[in-house]
Design a protein around this motif. Structure first.
Motif: not given
Length: 465
Positions: A184-186, A188-189, A263, A437, A441
Motif C-alpha cells: 500500500q505504501y509503495q 501510493q509512492k 502502518k 522513500e 519502505i
C-alpha cells in the motif's frame, strides 16, 4: 496342589513381565544425540552454551510485541482455525493418536468368542459348541511395551510437527500482512511519483513553446509516464495477489478483497545479543526430531526382544451340546481349558538379526538428522541476526540520504524564490526523494520479516499464535 502351583506361577510371570524393558531416559537420549558425527565437527560458540546448565530466567520476546497488531492477531487466529494445511495435519495427528492406542493394546489379553456347529446328514448326529477364548503374551522382554512406546513417541513427534506447522502458518500470515502494508505504501509512492512526472511534463510543454526545450525532451517524459503507469499496474496486481495469499492462508476464498488498515509501527525494542541454548533445543521441529530418536530407541529394543523366547497363556470357557433341542441345555456340559506355550526363534535366515541392524542404522540416521536440524537452526538464527544488523545500518544510511535530500529541496525552493533555480529542477529532486522513500519502505519491510525469521528460528514461543 497343581492348581495352586499354576496360579502362583502365573502371578510370578505377571510380576516379572517387562524385565527386559528399558525406558528412553533423558540421559540415554542425550547420549545418542552426543554420538552424532555431524555435531562432533561443530564447535558451538560460548554465547550459546555458557548458561546451558543453569536455571534460565524467562526469555523475553518483547522485541516482537510491536509487530503484533490487533488486526494481525485476528488474522492469525482465523488462520490457525481455518487454514487448509493445518486442518489436514490435524487429521494426520488423529491417525497418529489412534495408532498409539492400537500399539498399546498388545499389552493386554485378547478375548474372542467362538461358536460353531456340525451336522452329519447321514447319521443325523449334531455337535455344537460356544466358547470364549483369551490369549495373553507375557511381555517378559518388553517387546510389546517397546512397541507401545514407539507409538507414543511417534505421536508426540507428530504433535510437535503440528505445532511447527501452526507456527509457520502464523509467521507466513504475519509476513504477508506486512507485505500488504508495504504494498500500500509503495502504490501510493508510485502514484506520487507519477504525479510529479506529470508536473514535469507540463513544465516541459511550456518550455517547448518558449523554445527552451524540444519535442525530444517532451517525448522522453511522456514515455516515462507510460512506463510508470505500467509499473503501477504491476504493483497493484502484486498487492492484489498478496491479499489473495493472505485470504488463502486464513482459509478464505481468494478474492483479493481483504483490507489491511495499518502502518509500520516504530521498532523500539532492541533484540537481545545472547540466546540460551535450551530455547533452541525446544524448537518444535527439533523436538519432533528428538521424539523420532526416542521412537527409534524403542524400535531397536523391540527388534532385539523379538529374537528372544515368547510365552503365551491361553484359556477358554464354554460349553458343548449334541442333539439337544433347546439352547437352554447348551451349558449342561461346560468346558474350561487353561494352558501356556513357549515359542522361540531357532532359524529364520538371519531375518531377526538383520532387523536389529536395520533399526540400529535407522537410529543413527535419525541422530544425524537431529544434529542437522540443530545446525540449520543455528544458521537460521545467525543469518537473521546478520541480516537485521545489515538492514538496520542500511536504514540509517538511507535516512541520512533522505534528510540530506530534504535539505537540498528546501534550499532549491529558496533559490526559486530568488530566481536562481526553477520548478523543473525542484520536481526532479522531489522525484529522487520519492525513490529513496520507496527504498526505505522496502527496508522497513525487510526489518519486520527478519524479526519474524529470527523469532521462528528461536522457537516461536507463542506470541504469533
Amino acid at each position: 496342589m497343581l492348581k495352586k502351583i499354576s496360579i502362583v506361577g502365573s502371578l510370578f510371570l505377571s510380576l516379572t513381565s517387562c524385565i527386559g524393558y528399558k525406558s528412553a531416559t533423558p540421559d540415554k537420549i542425550d547420549s545418542l544425540k552426543n554420538s552424532s558425527t555431524i555435531m562432533a565437527n561443530t564447535a558451538i560458540p560460548a554465547k550459546w552454551i555458557q548458561e546451558k546448565n543453569q536455571d534460565q530466567p524467562s526469555f523475553s520476546y518483547a522485541w516482537m510485541n510491536t509487530l503484533l497488531t490487533l488486526d494481525l492477531e485476528n488474522l492469525i487466529k482465523e488462520g490457525i482455525a481455518h487454514n487448509a494445511d493445518i486442518l489436514i495435519s490435524k487429521e494426520k495427528l488423529n491417525q497418529a493418536e489412534l495408532a498409539m492406542d492400537i500399539a498399546g493394546s498388545s499389552l493386554y489379553p485378547t478375548v474372542n468368542a467362538l461358536a460353531n456347529t456340525n451336522n452329519n446328514l447321514v447319521s443325523g448326529s449334531h455337535i455344537g459348541n460356544l466358547q470364549l477364548k483369551t490369549n495373553w503374551e507375557l511381555d517378559l522382554w518388553g517387546k510389546n511395551k517397546s512397541a507401545e512406546m514407539v507409538g507414543v513417541s511417534q505421536y508426540f513427534s507428530a504433535l510437535s510437527q503440528q505445532k511447527m506447522l501452526e507456527q509457520s502458518v502464523a509467521a507466513t500470515i504475519a509476513k504477508t500482512y506486512y507485505l500488504n502494508i508495504a504494498g500500500q505504501y509503495q502504490e501510493q509512492k508510485i502514484r506520487d511519483f507519477i504525479a510529479k512526472t506529470e508536473d514535469l511534463k507540463k513544465i516541459c510543454a511550456i518550455q517547448n513553446k518558449v523554445g527552451t526545450a524540444n519535442m525530444l525532451d517532451l517525448s522522453s517524459i511522456e514515455s516515462e509516464i507510460i512506463l510508470l503507469n505500467s509499473y503501477l499496474e504491476k504493483i497493484k496486481n502484486g498487492n492484489a495477489q498478496s491479499r489473495r495469499s493472505l485470504e488463502i492462508l486464513c482459509g478464505k476464498y481468494p478474492e483479493g478483497l481483504i483490507k489491511v488498515y495499518s502502518k509500520f509501527s516504530p521498532l523500539k525494542e532492541d533484540i537481545p545479543t545472547n540466546f540460551p541454548l535450551n530455547i533452541l533445543e525446544k524448537r518444535a521441529d527439533i523436538m519432533a526430531r528428538q521424539f523420532q530418536i526416542e521412537s527409534s530407541f524403542y524400535e531397536v529394543q523391540e527388534a532385539k526382544a523379538a529374537r528372544l523366547p515368547a510365552i503365551n497363556i491361553g484359556a477358554s470357557v464354554g460349553a458343548a451340546e449334541t442333539n439337544v433341542d433347546g439352547i437352554s441345555n447348551l451349558f449342561s456340559n461346560p468346558l474350561i481349558k487353561i494352558g501356556g506355550g513357549l515359542t522361540t526363534p531357532i532359524f529364520n535366515g538371519g531375518k531377526l538379526r538383520k532387523n536389529v541392524e536395520i533399526k540400529t542404522a535407522r537410529q543413527k540416521q535419525l541422530v544425524e538428522e537431529y544434529a542437522k536440524s540443530v545446525l540449520l537452526a543455528f544458521n537460521e538464527v545467525e543469518s537473521a541476526l546478520a541480516n537485521l544488523s545489515s538492514i538496520d545500518k542500511q536504514v540509517v544510511f538511507q535516512q541520512q540520504a533522505i534528510s540530506a535530500l530534504e535539505q537540498n529541496i528546501a534550499l532549491t525552493k529558496k533559490q526559486i524564490d530568488v530566481g536562481s533555480s526553477n520548478n523543473f529542477v525542484l520536481l526532479q529532486k522531489q522525484r529522487d526523494l520519492i525513490k529513496k522513500e520507496m527504498n526505505t519502505i522496502d527496508l522497513h519491510l525487510q526489518q519486520r520479516i527478519e524479526r519474524i525469521n529470527l523469532y521462528m528460528a528461536l522457537g516461536a514461543n507463542g506470541h504469533l499464535r
